[in-house]
Design a protein around this motif. Structure first.
Motif, PDB file in Angstrom:
ATOM      1  N   GLY A  47     -79.248  19.942   6.902  1.00  0.00           N
ATOM      2  CA  GLY A  47     -78.913  19.512   5.549  1.00  0.00           C
ATOM      3  C   GLY A  47     -78.421  20.624   4.661  1.00  0.00           C
ATOM      4  N   ASP A  48     -78.358  21.857   5.160  1.00  0.00           N
ATOM      5  CA  ASP A  48     -77.976  22.995   4.343  1.00  0.00           C
ATOM      6  C   ASP A  48     -76.650  23.618   4.763  1.00  0.00           C
ATOM      7  OD1 ASP A  48     -81.423  23.989   4.249  1.00  0.00           O
ATOM      8  OD2 ASP A  48     -80.282  22.902   2.739  1.00  0.00           O
ATOM      9  N   THR A  49     -76.299  23.520   6.012  1.00  0.00           N
ATOM     10  CA  THR A  49     -75.094  24.164   6.531  1.00  0.00           C
ATOM     11  C   THR A  49     -73.839  23.606   5.872  1.00  0.00           C
ATOM     12  OG1 THR A  49     -76.124  24.562   8.672  1.00  0.00           O
ATOM     13  CG2 THR A  49     -73.723  24.577   8.609  1.00  0.00           C
ATOM     14  N   VAL A  50     -72.922  24.493   5.520  1.00  0.00           N
ATOM     15  CA  VAL A  50     -71.604  24.089   5.043  1.00  0.00           C
ATOM     16  C   VAL A  50     -70.634  24.217   6.214  1.00  0.00           C
ATOM     17  CG1 VAL A  50     -69.710  24.608   3.472  1.00  0.00           C
ATOM     18  CG2 VAL A  50     -72.073  24.798   2.684  1.00  0.00           C
ATOM     19  N   THR A  51     -70.043  23.110   6.620  1.00  0.00           N
ATOM     20  CA  THR A  51     -69.099  23.108   7.725  1.00  0.00           C
ATOM     21  C   THR A  51     -67.680  23.109   7.169  1.00  0.00           C
ATOM     22  OG1 THR A  51     -70.633  21.924   9.147  1.00  0.00           O
ATOM     23  CG2 THR A  51     -68.314  21.875   9.773  1.00  0.00           C
ATOM     24  N   ILE A  52     -66.897  24.085   7.603  1.00  0.00           N
ATOM     25  CA  ILE A  52     -65.543  24.283   7.090  1.00  0.00           C
ATOM     26  C   ILE A  52     -64.521  23.966   8.174  1.00  0.00           C
ATOM     27  CG2 ILE A  52     -63.939  25.936   6.069  1.00  0.00           C
ATOM     28  CD1 ILE A  52     -66.376  27.612   5.271  1.00  0.00           C
ATOM     29  N   TYR A  53     -63.555  23.133   7.843  1.00  0.00           N
ATOM     30  CA  TYR A  53     -62.357  22.969   8.677  1.00  0.00           C
ATOM     31  C   TYR A  53     -61.295  23.883   8.067  1.00  0.00           C
ATOM     32  CZ  TYR A  53     -64.021  18.816  11.230  1.00  0.00           C
ATOM     33  OH  TYR A  53     -64.709  17.954  12.057  1.00  0.00           O
ATOM     34  N   SER A  54     -60.852  24.862   8.831  1.00  0.00           N
ATOM     35  CA  SER A  54     -60.002  25.907   8.262  1.00  0.00           C
ATOM     36  C   SER A  54     -58.769  26.177   9.110  1.00  0.00           C
ATOM     37  CB  SER A  54     -60.812  27.210   8.133  1.00  0.00           C
ATOM     38  OG  SER A  54     -59.976  28.295   7.801  1.00  0.00           O
ATOM     39  N   SER A  55     -57.629  26.350   8.428  1.00  0.00           N
ATOM     40  CA  SER A  55     -56.412  26.802   9.101  1.00  0.00           C
ATOM     41  C   SER A  55     -56.179  28.292   8.886  1.00  0.00           C
ATOM     42  CB  SER A  55     -55.195  26.018   8.591  1.00  0.00           C
ATOM     43  OG  SER A  55     -54.915  26.360   7.247  1.00  0.00           O
ATOM     44  N   ARG A  56     -57.119  28.944   8.203  1.00  0.00           N
ATOM     45  CA  ARG A  56     -57.006  30.377   7.998  1.00  0.00           C
ATOM     46  C   ARG A  56     -57.400  31.130   9.264  1.00  0.00           C
ATOM     47  NH1 ARG A  56     -56.263  32.158   2.983  1.00  0.00           N
ATOM     48  NH2 ARG A  56     -54.993  33.557   4.228  1.00  0.00           N
ATOM     49  N   ASN A  57     -56.861  32.343   9.399  1.00  0.00           N
ATOM     50  CA  ASN A  57     -57.184  33.196  10.532  1.00  0.00           C
ATOM     51  C   ASN A  57     -58.682  33.495  10.540  1.00  0.00           C
ATOM     52  OD1 ASN A  57     -57.643  35.710  12.033  1.00  0.00           O
ATOM     53  ND2 ASN A  57     -55.410  35.812  12.192  1.00  0.00           N
ATOM     54  N   GLU A  58     -59.348  33.144  11.642  1.00  0.00           N
ATOM     55  CA  GLU A  58     -60.803  33.278  11.707  1.00  0.00           C
ATOM     56  C   GLU A  58     -61.254  34.722  11.521  1.00  0.00           C
ATOM     57  OE1 GLU A  58     -64.563  32.071  14.623  1.00  0.00           O
ATOM     58  OE2 GLU A  58     -62.513  31.474  15.136  1.00  0.00           O
ATOM     59  N   GLN A  59     -60.524  35.669  12.062  1.00  0.00           N
ATOM     60  CA  GLN A  59     -60.906  37.078  11.942  1.00  0.00           C
ATOM     61  C   GLN A  59     -60.869  37.544  10.493  1.00  0.00           C
ATOM     62  OE1 GLN A  59     -58.096  38.912  14.651  1.00  0.00           O
ATOM     63  NE2 GLN A  59     -59.654  39.073  16.246  1.00  0.00           N
ATOM     64  N   LEU A  60     -60.014  36.930   9.682  1.00  0.00           N
ATOM     65  CA  LEU A  60     -59.897  37.324   8.286  1.00  0.00           C
ATOM     66  C   LEU A  60     -60.950  36.660   7.404  1.00  0.00           C
ATOM     67  CD1 LEU A  60     -56.015  37.119   7.959  1.00  0.00           C
ATOM     68  CD2 LEU A  60     -57.389  39.186   8.138  1.00  0.00           C
ATOM     69  N   ILE A  61     -61.255  35.395   7.694  1.00  0.00           N
ATOM     70  CA  ILE A  61     -62.147  34.642   6.813  1.00  0.00           C
ATOM     71  C   ILE A  61     -63.614  34.772   7.187  1.00  0.00           C
ATOM     72  CG2 ILE A  61     -62.060  32.442   8.084  1.00  0.00           C
ATOM     73  CD1 ILE A  61     -61.881  32.893   4.261  1.00  0.00           C
ATOM     74  N   GLN A  62     -63.930  34.991   8.476  1.00  0.00           N
ATOM     75  CA  GLN A  62     -65.324  35.010   8.895  1.00  0.00           C
ATOM     76  C   GLN A  62     -66.151  36.097   8.211  1.00  0.00           C
ATOM     77  OE1 GLN A  62     -66.785  32.606  11.175  1.00  0.00           O
ATOM     78  NE2 GLN A  62     -68.499  33.487  10.030  1.00  0.00           N
ATOM     79  N   PRO A  63     -65.649  37.322   8.030  1.00  0.00           N
ATOM     80  CA  PRO A  63     -66.460  38.333   7.340  1.00  0.00           C
ATOM     81  C   PRO A  63     -66.860  37.913   5.918  1.00  0.00           C
ATOM     82  CG  PRO A  63     -64.651  39.376   8.502  1.00  0.00           C
ATOM     83  CD  PRO A  63     -64.398  37.911   8.574  1.00  0.00           C
ATOM     84  N   LEU A  64     -65.962  37.225   5.222  1.00  0.00           N
ATOM     85  CA  LEU A  64     -66.287  36.736   3.886  1.00  0.00           C
ATOM     86  C   LEU A  64     -67.359  35.663   3.937  1.00  0.00           C
ATOM     87  CD1 LEU A  64     -62.968  36.428   1.863  1.00  0.00           C
ATOM     88  CD2 LEU A  64     -65.022  37.655   1.203  1.00  0.00           C
TER      89      LEU A  64
END
Length: 374
Positions: free
Chosen positions: A60-77
């Motif tokens: 009930g807490d996890t935020v699930t993101i569908y993303s077209s952004r580059n995973e290597q760029l967005i994951q650290p954020l």
């Protein structure tokens, strides 16, 4: 006796997981041969991530993101967001088209909470398809200028990308350049390179031109572009910029962040950037600027967590990193740009609301077809 949120989430997650395989297959069928290989994940990877999502969603807490952004760029954020807020995040990556098709197929059984994608045209389409709900955030409204947000509050920009002119400094002087429209002049015959019109970035650029100049003048400009092509259109901006560097053409139009990525690897790359549509006059509308952004999924189980994530990505804490990590510009005013972006000089932006890119997208596609722009 009432059912707790956690128990409800467990039941819903179980239902979603049972139905998800059929939904994924339906989404993939909708995408068909249009799926780009540029950023797409494999089916196996997607199925593996979906299984993780369905399990974690039960919390009930996890935020699930569908993303077209580059995973290597967005994951650290996203990792930093989790560290600061304690909210776990699951990331599923694919191209925008497949993600939208997947959301349509999953409907009320989607595990997704946030759509994170590129181009206002894609965000507008998701809103038109009824896949998003209002963000309802004073924080976002304060952080992000109205011109970079949906007029109906369904999505917001989170970073800016400029689509402008690039040139070979060995053959072209900056004083030779001025506007997107000027590239239709016969003086550029056999010297211009363009990316395919099938990509939403060019559709949004032409949509903005229709808004400024009207369809007749815009069609004349696009026909002039086609007449001046030095080579068949390119599949992506990186290949276009490399074609300028190799002497295949002298000028072209591309997104500035592709240029930044190349400079990261080769500081001596022999191509220069020129900010289009500056100065004065009817064509001095400012350089075309688009957004990458996000919206909350209509059928999200975790609207509060989704809103918190979008608010955090629009904040001072995240903006500089979010933008500079992909060589984009911060969407929040007053946030410092990276050294590389500052080195390109300041420029006047086009001030129309980016929602227009979606509203005129179909008209832009039809116009480019008539003009012979492939």
């Amino acid at each position: 006796m009432g059912t707790s949120r956690e128990a409800t989430s467990v039941v819903k997650a179980s239902t979603k997981y049972t139905m998800l395989s059929a939904a994924v297959l339906g989404a993939l069928a909708l995408v068909g041969c249009n799926q780009s290989t540029e950023e797409a994940t494999t089916t196996a990877d997607t199925e593996q991530k979906t299984e993780v999502q369905a399990t974690d969603k039960a919390s009930g807490d996890t935020v699930t993101i569908y993303s077209s952004r580059n995973e290597q760029l967005i994951q650290p954020l996203l990792d930093e967001f989790t560290k600061e807020t304690g909210i776990p995040v699951e990331l599923v990556t694919d191209d925008s088209g497949p993600l939208i098709a997947r959301l349509q197929a999953e409907s009320t059984n989607t595990p997704a909470d946030v759509l994170l994608t590129v181009d206002a045209g894609n965000l507008w389409q998701a809103g038109q398809e009824g896949l998003l709900q209002p963000i309802n955030s004073e924080v976002v409204n304060s952080n992000v200028s109205e011109k970079y947000r949906s007029v109906d509050d369904l999505w917001t920009g989170l970073s800016l990308r400029a689509r402008t002119i690039f040139y070979d400094p060995a053959k072209v002087e900056p004083t030779d350049l001025s506007t997107y429209a000027d590239l239709a002049d016969p003086k550029w015959k056999g010297k211009l390179c363009l990316r395919t019109s099938k990509k939403v970035y060019n559709q949004s650029l032409v949509a903005s031109m229709i808004e400024h100049y009207g369809p007749e003048k815009t069609e004349e400009i696009v026909k002039g572009w086609v007449a001046n092509l030095a080579a068949p259109v390119f599949s992506n901006d990186t290949k276009l910029l490399e074609a300028i560097a190799s002497g295949q053409c002298e000028v072209g139009i591309a997104n500035s962040y592709y240029y930044g990525r190349i400079l990261d690897e080769n500081a001596d790359f022999p191509v220069k950037i020129f900010w289009a549509n500056q100065g004065e006059g009817t064509e001095a509308t400012g350089t075309h600027v688009n957004v990458s952004g996000a919206g909350i999924i209509k059928n999200s189980d975790n609207v509060e967590g989704a809103r918190k994530l979008i608010e955090w990505l629009s904040s001072d804490t995240a903006q500089g990193k979010y933008a500079s990590s992909d060589k984009e510009f911060p969407v929040k005013e007053g946030v410092d740009e990276s050294e590389m972006l500052r080195s390109w000089g300041s420029f006047n932006q086009d001030n129309i609301n980016v929602s227009i890119f979606g509203q005129r997208q179909a008209e832009a596609v039809q116009l480019m077809d008539r003009a012979g722009y492939e």
